[in-house]
Motif scaffolding. Sequence first.
Motif, PDB file in Angstrom:
ATOM      1  N   ARG A 131      67.121  26.501  76.144  1.00  0.00           N
ATOM      2  CA  ARG A 131      66.265  25.868  75.143  1.00  0.00           C
ATOM      3  C   ARG A 131      66.498  26.581  73.816  1.00  0.00           C
ATOM      4  NH1 ARG A 131      62.009  26.717  79.098  1.00  0.00           N
ATOM      5  NH2 ARG A 131      61.693  24.851  80.347  1.00  0.00           N
ATOM      6  N   PRO A 132      66.666  25.853  72.708  1.00  0.00           N
ATOM      7  CA  PRO A 132      66.927  26.527  71.434  1.00  0.00           C
ATOM      8  C   PRO A 132      65.838  27.548  71.095  1.00  0.00           C
ATOM      9  CG  PRO A 132      67.379  24.187  71.239  1.00  0.00           C
ATOM     10  CD  PRO A 132      66.723  24.380  72.580  1.00  0.00           C
ATOM     11  N   HIS A 133      66.258  28.761  70.742  1.00  0.00           N
ATOM     12  CA  HIS A 133      65.317  29.824  70.394  1.00  0.00           C
ATOM     13  C   HIS A 133      66.038  30.851  69.533  1.00  0.00           C
ATOM     14  CE1 HIS A 133      67.470  31.210  74.001  1.00  0.00           C
ATOM     15  NE2 HIS A 133      67.288  32.443  73.534  1.00  0.00           N
ATOM     16  N   LEU A 134      65.285  31.565  68.711  1.00  0.00           N
ATOM     17  CA  LEU A 134      65.874  32.604  67.877  1.00  0.00           C
ATOM     18  C   LEU A 134      66.113  33.873  68.676  1.00  0.00           C
ATOM     19  CD1 LEU A 134      64.282  32.548  64.311  1.00  0.00           C
ATOM     20  CD2 LEU A 134      66.038  31.081  65.309  1.00  0.00           C
ATOM     21  N   THR A 135      67.258  34.479  68.455  1.00  0.00           N
ATOM     22  CA  THR A 135      67.577  35.756  69.088  1.00  0.00           C
ATOM     23  C   THR A 135      67.599  36.900  68.082  1.00  0.00           C
ATOM     24  OG1 THR A 135      69.946  35.330  68.823  1.00  0.00           O
ATOM     25  CG2 THR A 135      68.921  34.657  70.907  1.00  0.00           C
ATOM     26  N   GLU A 136      67.715  36.586  66.788  1.00  0.00           N
ATOM     27  CA  GLU A 136      67.726  37.615  65.750  1.00  0.00           C
ATOM     28  C   GLU A 136      67.118  37.067  64.469  1.00  0.00           C
ATOM     29  OE1 GLU A 136      71.701  40.330  66.627  1.00  0.00           O
ATOM     30  OE2 GLU A 136      71.907  38.497  65.431  1.00  0.00           O
ATOM     31  N   LEU A 137      66.473  37.963  63.736  1.00  0.00           N
ATOM     32  CA  LEU A 137      66.003  37.674  62.387  1.00  0.00           C
ATOM     33  C   LEU A 137      66.725  38.630  61.454  1.00  0.00           C
ATOM     34  CD1 LEU A 137      63.963  36.134  60.541  1.00  0.00           C
ATOM     35  CD2 LEU A 137      62.378  38.038  60.935  1.00  0.00           C
ATOM     36  N   HIS A 138      67.357  38.089  60.422  1.00  0.00           N
ATOM     37  CA  HIS A 138      68.138  38.896  59.488  1.00  0.00           C
ATOM     38  C   HIS A 138      67.418  38.973  58.141  1.00  0.00           C
ATOM     39  CE1 HIS A 138      71.334  38.493  62.427  1.00  0.00           C
ATOM     40  NE2 HIS A 138      71.242  37.172  62.337  1.00  0.00           N
ATOM     41  N   LEU A 139      67.113  40.175  57.705  1.00  0.00           N
ATOM     42  CA  LEU A 139      66.472  40.407  56.414  1.00  0.00           C
ATOM     43  C   LEU A 139      67.432  41.251  55.585  1.00  0.00           C
ATOM     44  CD1 LEU A 139      62.934  41.271  57.837  1.00  0.00           C
ATOM     45  CD2 LEU A 139      63.731  39.044  57.025  1.00  0.00           C
ATOM     46  N   SER A 140      68.404  40.581  54.984  1.00  0.00           N
ATOM     47  CA  SER A 140      69.457  41.297  54.258  1.00  0.00           C
ATOM     48  C   SER A 140      68.892  42.015  53.045  1.00  0.00           C
ATOM     49  CB  SER A 140      70.563  40.321  53.847  1.00  0.00           C
ATOM     50  OG  SER A 140      71.109  39.681  54.983  1.00  0.00           O
ATOM     51  N   THR A 141      68.178  41.284  52.205  1.00  0.00           N
ATOM     52  CA  THR A 141      67.440  41.864  51.077  1.00  0.00           C
ATOM     53  C   THR A 141      66.170  41.033  50.929  1.00  0.00           C
ATOM     54  OG1 THR A 141      68.719  40.484  49.532  1.00  0.00           O
ATOM     55  CG2 THR A 141      69.431  42.759  49.825  1.00  0.00           C
ATOM     56  N   TYR A 142      65.072  41.557  51.438  1.00  0.00           N
ATOM     57  CA  TYR A 142      63.820  40.792  51.416  1.00  0.00           C
ATOM     58  C   TYR A 142      62.655  41.780  51.327  1.00  0.00           C
ATOM     59  CZ  TYR A 142      60.190  37.452  52.740  1.00  0.00           C
ATOM     60  OH  TYR A 142      59.075  36.658  52.754  1.00  0.00           O
ATOM     61  N   ALA A 143      61.909  41.721  50.232  1.00  0.00           N
ATOM     62  CA  ALA A 143      60.794  42.646  50.023  1.00  0.00           C
ATOM     63  C   ALA A 143      61.288  44.081  50.230  1.00  0.00           C
ATOM     64  CB  ALA A 143      59.631  42.285  50.928  1.00  0.00           C
ATOM     65  N   GLY A 144      60.697  44.825  51.181  1.00  0.00           N
ATOM     66  CA  GLY A 144      61.123  46.197  51.424  1.00  0.00           C
ATOM     67  C   GLY A 144      62.262  46.335  52.406  1.00  0.00           C
ATOM     68  N   HIS A 145      62.782  45.224  52.916  1.00  0.00           N
ATOM     69  CA  HIS A 145      63.856  45.268  53.911  1.00  0.00           C
ATOM     70  C   HIS A 145      65.227  45.187  53.249  1.00  0.00           C
ATOM     71  CE1 HIS A 145      61.383  44.862  57.549  1.00  0.00           C
ATOM     72  NE2 HIS A 145      60.609  44.065  56.838  1.00  0.00           N
ATOM     73  N   ARG A 146      66.163  45.995  53.756  1.00  0.00           N
ATOM     74  CA  ARG A 146      67.563  45.918  53.340  1.00  0.00           C
ATOM     75  C   ARG A 146      68.432  46.079  54.574  1.00  0.00           C
ATOM     76  NH1 ARG A 146      68.933  46.107  48.094  1.00  0.00           N
ATOM     77  NH2 ARG A 146      71.007  46.903  48.589  1.00  0.00           N
ATOM     78  N   ARG A 147      69.307  45.099  54.790  1.00  0.00           N
ATOM     79  CA  ARG A 147      70.227  45.118  55.935  1.00  0.00           C
ATOM     80  C   ARG A 147      69.483  45.342  57.254  1.00  0.00           C
ATOM     81  NH1 ARG A 147      72.750  47.866  51.866  1.00  0.00           N
ATOM     82  NH2 ARG A 147      72.074  49.886  52.666  1.00  0.00           N
ATOM     83  N   THR A 148      68.362  44.656  57.400  1.00  0.00           N
ATOM     84  CA  THR A 148      67.558  44.755  58.623  1.00  0.00           C
ATOM     85  C   THR A 148      67.862  43.581  59.543  1.00  0.00           C
ATOM     86  OG1 THR A 148      65.755  45.880  57.469  1.00  0.00           O
ATOM     87  CG2 THR A 148      65.214  44.819  59.560  1.00  0.00           C
ATOM     88  N   THR A 149      68.185  43.887  60.781  1.00  0.00           N
ATOM     89  CA  THR A 149      68.358  42.856  61.814  1.00  0.00           C
ATOM     90  C   THR A 149      67.396  43.155  62.948  1.00  0.00           C
ATOM     91  OG1 THR A 149      70.674  42.376  61.298  1.00  0.00           O
ATOM     92  CG2 THR A 149      69.922  41.848  63.510  1.00  0.00           C
ATOM     93  N   LEU A 150      66.547  42.200  63.279  1.00  0.00           N
ATOM     94  CA  LEU A 150      65.548  42.370  64.323  1.00  0.00           C
ATOM     95  C   LEU A 150      65.949  41.532  65.536  1.00  0.00           C
ATOM     96  CD1 LEU A 150      62.290  42.056  62.170  1.00  0.00           C
ATOM     97  CD2 LEU A 150      63.507  44.147  62.848  1.00  0.00           C
ATOM     98  N   PRO A 151      66.339  42.166  66.657  1.00  0.00           N
ATOM     99  CA  PRO A 151      66.621  41.403  67.877  1.00  0.00           C
ATOM    100  C   PRO A 151      65.317  40.909  68.493  1.00  0.00           C
ATOM    101  CG  PRO A 151      66.815  43.759  68.295  1.00  0.00           C
ATOM    102  CD  PRO A 151      66.560  43.607  66.826  1.00  0.00           C
ATOM    103  N   LEU A 152      65.278  39.649  68.869  1.00  0.00           N
ATOM    104  CA  LEU A 152      64.051  39.038  69.352  1.00  0.00           C
ATOM    105  C   LEU A 152      64.169  38.671  70.826  1.00  0.00           C
ATOM    106  CD1 LEU A 152      63.426  36.649  66.313  1.00  0.00           C
ATOM    107  CD2 LEU A 152      62.561  38.978  66.646  1.00  0.00           C
TER     108      LEU A 152
END
Length: 383
Positions: A15-36
């Motif tokens: 079933r389609p689902h997210l496996t990662e969220l990428h916050l390359s440059t967003y607010a206080g995040h830089r090069r952040t990848t969150l495995p879900l």
Amino acid sequence: MHPPPAPARTPTTLRPHLTELHLSTYAGHRRTTLPLGRLTLLTGPSGSGKSRALEAYAALARLAAGADLTEAFPAPATCVPRTARPDPQHRRGFRIGCTADGPAGPVRLDVAVQVEPELRLVGERLTSDGLPLLQTALRDPGRRVVQAAWHTAGAVPVTRGPLPDDRLGTALLPLRVAGGTDGQRRVLAAAEQMVVALRSVFPCDPRPERMRAPVAPGGGRLLSGCDNLADVLFRTREECGQRHALLVAAVRAGTAGTVTGLRVEHGDDGLLRACVDRGEGSPATPLELLGDGELRHLALALVLLTGPGVLEVDPVGEVPAALQTLTVLADGLDRSLDPHQLRELLRLAVRMCDRGHIRLIGAVADASRVAGVEGVTVLHLGA
């Protein structure tokens, strides 16, 4: 942070689902990848970016549902990193994205949003196995469009055309791509998978101060703040006795004293009032007398035990419900919950997430309260 082990590819995981969220440059995040994983909890000190990560996920979901940039990012200036400096054209912005798995395999989406001097989506990239399926770029700042190129793999390898600069191009592809070649069909499958994975989202933040008041009968679809809890309890009790019994059991685990049932009464004023039954010979307890933790536990348990038909979500009507996975976003999941209530709620969440129809991504303030919980992926931010 290490990603959770990849599960075997079964009908449930497809079933389609997210496996990662990428916050390359967003607010206080830089090069952040969150495995879900199926049940993912974000922890970290105040200011580590837990809420902003959930906010970025919700914004991508709104874009996938067809919202424009102003709807997806009501306060775009707060999304730009404070340290970001304008380029020679005085432009500043941010970059976010995600990876979705499903029948089409892993598909990645990256978007670049310009905030200054004006809000517009200046770049988008949809890829599969490293192959660009869709790319957009701002070529003429004087026009409110971006130049798009999508994979064709026919007589013409790439098709080009303009797309609006305030909406997600991936969500618009089914209207632009004919599907006449294998390449076009691959593009459509990847775009559909990403859109379905993103759109099935329910941001949930139960507000006890709103849940205690009686409510007018309505459509029986739970709001994000759970303000209309009594109306939804009336509906779920009437529609599914088995599910209601599971809810009562969950409430019993998180509420002080004896709990034998949940009941909703119609007042003389036409409003609905919910109460907790305490057994024969004992007066029922109205919801307004329950503590904040008891009310939040009740509301979150209800969310986990129901689905898109009961929650106020944007349903993907063209896709059968059996092929969708609902993702609940719960900021401050542990707010007002005592250790026992949080533990019982997580046990319920693990059981429901293991079935494959629901996923939970939450933020908690105290990492020690969720450490070692089996079936939970814990991501520490700000370390």
